[in-house]
Design an enzyme around this catalytic site. Structure first.
Site, PDB file in Angstrom:
ATOM      1  N   ASP A 284       1.038   4.451  11.991  1.00  0.00           N
ATOM      2  CA  ASP A 284       0.915   4.031  10.595  1.00  0.00           C
ATOM      3  C   ASP A 284      -0.424   4.408   9.965  1.00  0.00           C
ATOM      4  OD1 ASP A 284       2.306   2.948   8.424  1.00  0.00           O
ATOM      5  OD2 ASP A 284       1.211   1.060   8.589  1.00  0.00           O
TER       6      ASP A 284
HETATM    7  N1  LIG Z   1     -11.625  -5.417   6.470  1.00  0.00           N
HETATM    8  C1  LIG Z   1     -11.363  -4.899   5.265  1.00  0.00           C
HETATM    9  N2  LIG Z   1     -12.312  -4.860   4.312  1.00  0.00           N
HETATM   10  C2  LIG Z   1     -12.056  -4.366   3.099  1.00  0.00           C
HETATM   11  N3  LIG Z   1     -10.887  -3.849   2.718  1.00  0.00           N
HETATM   12  C3  LIG Z   1      -9.891  -3.855   3.622  1.00  0.00           C
HETATM   13  C4  LIG Z   1     -10.073  -4.357   4.936  1.00  0.00           C
HETATM   14  N4  LIG Z   1      -8.901  -4.242   5.599  1.00  0.00           N
HETATM   15  C5  LIG Z   1      -8.044  -3.694   4.723  1.00  0.00           C
HETATM   16  N5  LIG Z   1      -8.620  -3.452   3.533  1.00  0.00           N
HETATM   17  C6  LIG Z   1      -8.032  -2.918   2.301  1.00  0.00           C
HETATM   18  O1  LIG Z   1      -6.825  -3.600   2.060  1.00  0.00           O
HETATM   19  C7  LIG Z   1      -5.734  -2.714   2.094  1.00  0.00           C
HETATM   20  C8  LIG Z   1      -4.577  -3.360   2.819  1.00  0.00           C
HETATM   21  O2  LIG Z   1      -4.952  -3.773   4.109  1.00  0.00           O
HETATM   22  P1  LIG Z   1      -4.124  -3.270   5.370  1.00  0.00           P
HETATM   23  O3  LIG Z   1      -4.085  -1.791   5.373  1.00  0.00           O
HETATM   24  O4  LIG Z   1      -4.750  -3.929   6.547  1.00  0.00           O
HETATM   25  O5  LIG Z   1      -2.717  -3.901   5.053  1.00  0.00           O
HETATM   26  P2  LIG Z   1      -1.219  -3.434   5.292  1.00  0.00           P
HETATM   27  O6  LIG Z   1      -0.400  -4.162   4.342  1.00  0.00           O
HETATM   28  O7  LIG Z   1      -0.950  -3.600   6.734  1.00  0.00           O
HETATM   29  O8  LIG Z   1      -1.147  -1.941   4.908  1.00  0.00           O
HETATM   30  P3  LIG Z   1       0.074  -0.912   5.164  1.00  0.00           P
HETATM   31  O9  LIG Z   1       0.711  -0.736   3.846  1.00  0.00           O
HETATM   32  O10 LIG Z   1      -0.674   0.281   5.601  1.00  0.00           O
HETATM   33  O11 LIG Z   1       0.959  -1.478   6.218  1.00  0.00           O
HETATM   34  C9  LIG Z   1      -6.243  -1.464   2.776  1.00  0.00           C
HETATM   35  O12 LIG Z   1      -5.588  -0.317   2.333  1.00  0.00           O
HETATM   36  C10 LIG Z   1      -7.722  -1.464   2.401  1.00  0.00           C
HETATM   37  O13 LIG Z   1      -7.931  -0.883   1.140  1.00  0.00           O
END
Ligand SMILES: Nc1ncnc2c1ncn2[C@@H]1O[C@H](COP(=O)(O)OP(=O)(O)OP(=O)(O)O)[C@@H](O)[C@H]1O
Ligand SMILES: [Mg+2]
Length: 401
Positions: A284
């Site tokens: 992913d």
């Molecule tokens: N520790 C962090 N600090 C700041 N921004 C973050 C952090 N973790 C994630 N993000 C931001 O938040 C967004 C969403 O987080 P993350 O990618 O973990 O979620 P997701 O819903 O699992 O994403 P995906 O759609 O890839 O499955 C990321 O694309 C990034 O921009």
């Protein structure tokens, strides 16, 4: 706004076109602090304003919004002012807690007031891109602690990622993967697993039905006292819409961009993270799961800490890399041949790429099998991760020859 610097204006024109134009005062700076590398002209300075887009925001802004289920929940939460599928409305509603240091604020009070009376109650306004149910939250420092949602103009310093019924153990899986990344020397934000009962006042639109722990990760785009630190993801760097995050570019494009805009060390750190993804069966790592961070004056991007890393292989057994690595995605295709081709396309030295891969698999095998955080991962999930690491170690190991 980028923090307190007015950068430009988004205007919605009749026919639902959205036009973004830079402020003259910001143009005069040559584009510092940087909003996005995608706005940089080849010869330095800022490019011309992007073309107005019909029924959508320019790609940079579209990438600030939540996707899929999370977007639906957010639209419901703001249904008084946000029409379904309308990027402009949603960006206005969420403008005070976006990823990075971008803020979207009304200019000169010319907004149409179609918000209903319930809008007088402050609403949750964070926007984290991505599809998993997640909230930007605050830790209450008072006695009793507890985790609450930022309301109105408040902002959260943590991201809470809620469990999913479709992917059992996903929070524990990510928790262990982040611990592994840290154990092998990568830059990883602080995190912990917490109980759902520790959260207070989560609006019903954001409730998830599945049980299990919540992964709480510290936001690296927030500093002391909530100071905003700018970040942009690689969909933004390449000017690609979020719907194209699995195809808008290949891994060698990201590596080449890092090599040019940051440093060869950053490009090789990216290679290590890719090798880790291949080894742990993480399919992913699309364009929105890699970011640049602008820590100081805002003209000096660095590779942001690692985030959103989990083994997808336990849930999607035939999975492959999210983007193509020198023309191939299947994990098992990633032998030395692929990495050499990747190195050439990324204009990185072959030997440095191969040794980054080898170094990563050695470090992982040193640490993974006795990592304390393995204990929290459900047995079935862990078995599949372990089996994948065993299969991939010799394949990636061909890079040592
Ligand atoms: N520790 C962090 N600090 C700041 N921004 C973050 C952090 N973790 C994630 N993000 C931001 O938040 C967004 C969403 O987080 P993350 O990618 O973990 O979620 P997701 O819903 O699992 O994403 P995906 O759609 O890839 O499955 C990321 O694309 C990034 O921009
Ligand atoms: Mg993500």
């Amino acid at each position: 706004m980028l923090n307190d610097v007015k950068v430009g204006t988004i205007v919605r024109t009749p026919g639902d076109f959205n036009a973004f134009s830079f402020e003259d005062s910001y143009r005069a700076t040559g584009g510092v602090p940087v909003v996005s590398l995608s706005f940089r002209a080849v010869g330095g300075g800022l490019r011309k304003d992007p073309k107005p887009v019909a029924r959508a925001l320019p790609a940079f802004f579209a990438n600030l919004l939540p996707e899929d289920k999370l977007r639906e929940a957010m639209e419901k939460h703001h249904s008084g002012s946000v029409r379904a599928g309308n990027d402009f409305d949603l960006l206005v509603a969420l403008g005070s807690d976006l990823p990075g240091a971008v803020r979207v604020v009304p200019s000169g009070g010319t907004f149409a007031q179609h918000e209903d009376i319930s809008a007088l109650k402050p609403k949750a306004r964070f926007s984290l891109a991505g599809v998993q149910m997640k909230l930007s939250v605050m830790k209450n420092s008072g006695k009793g602690g507890g985790l609450t949602l930022p309301l109105g103009d408040e902002q959260g310093s943590y991201i809470a990622k809620f469990p999913s019924t479709a992917f059992p153990g996903v929070a524990e899986n990510e928790y262990a993967n982040l611990a592994l990344a840290e154990a092998i020397g990568m830059d990883v934000p602080e995190r912990e697993l917490v109980e759902q009962s520790e959260f207070e006042g989560i609006p019903k639109e954001f409730e998830t039905l599945s049980d299990g722990k919540v992964l709480l990760v510290e936001r690296f785009d927030r500093g002391e006292n909530g100071r905003r630190i700018h970040i942009e993801d690689f969909a933004q760097v390449f000017g690609v819409y979020p719907s194209r995050k699995y195809e808008g570019a290949a891994y060698h494009d990201v590596a080449a961009a890092l090599n040019v805009a940051v440093s060869s060390a950053a490009a090789l750190e990216f290679v290590r993270r890719l090798a880790l993804a291949a080894l742990t069966g993480n399919g992913d790592m699309h364009l929105k799961n890699w970011s640049l961070i602008y820590r100081e004056a805002g003209d000096n991007p660095q590779l942001a800490p690692i985030y959103d890393v989990l083994s997808t292989i336990p849930y999607i057994p035939a999975d492959a890399m999210a983007l193509s690595l020198a023309g191939e995605r299947p994990f098992k295709a990633l032998n030395a041949q692929r990495w050499k081709a990747f190195a050439n396309r990324a204009r990185l030295p072959e030997a440095a790429v191969l040794s980054s891969v080898v170094d990563t698999i050695e470090r992982v095998n040193d640490r993974w099998w006795s990592l304390p955080e393995r204990e929290v991962v459900p047995a079935k999930v862990l078995e599949r991760i372990d089996a994948h690491v065993r299969v991939m170690t010799p394949i990636l190991g061909t890079c040592a020859n």
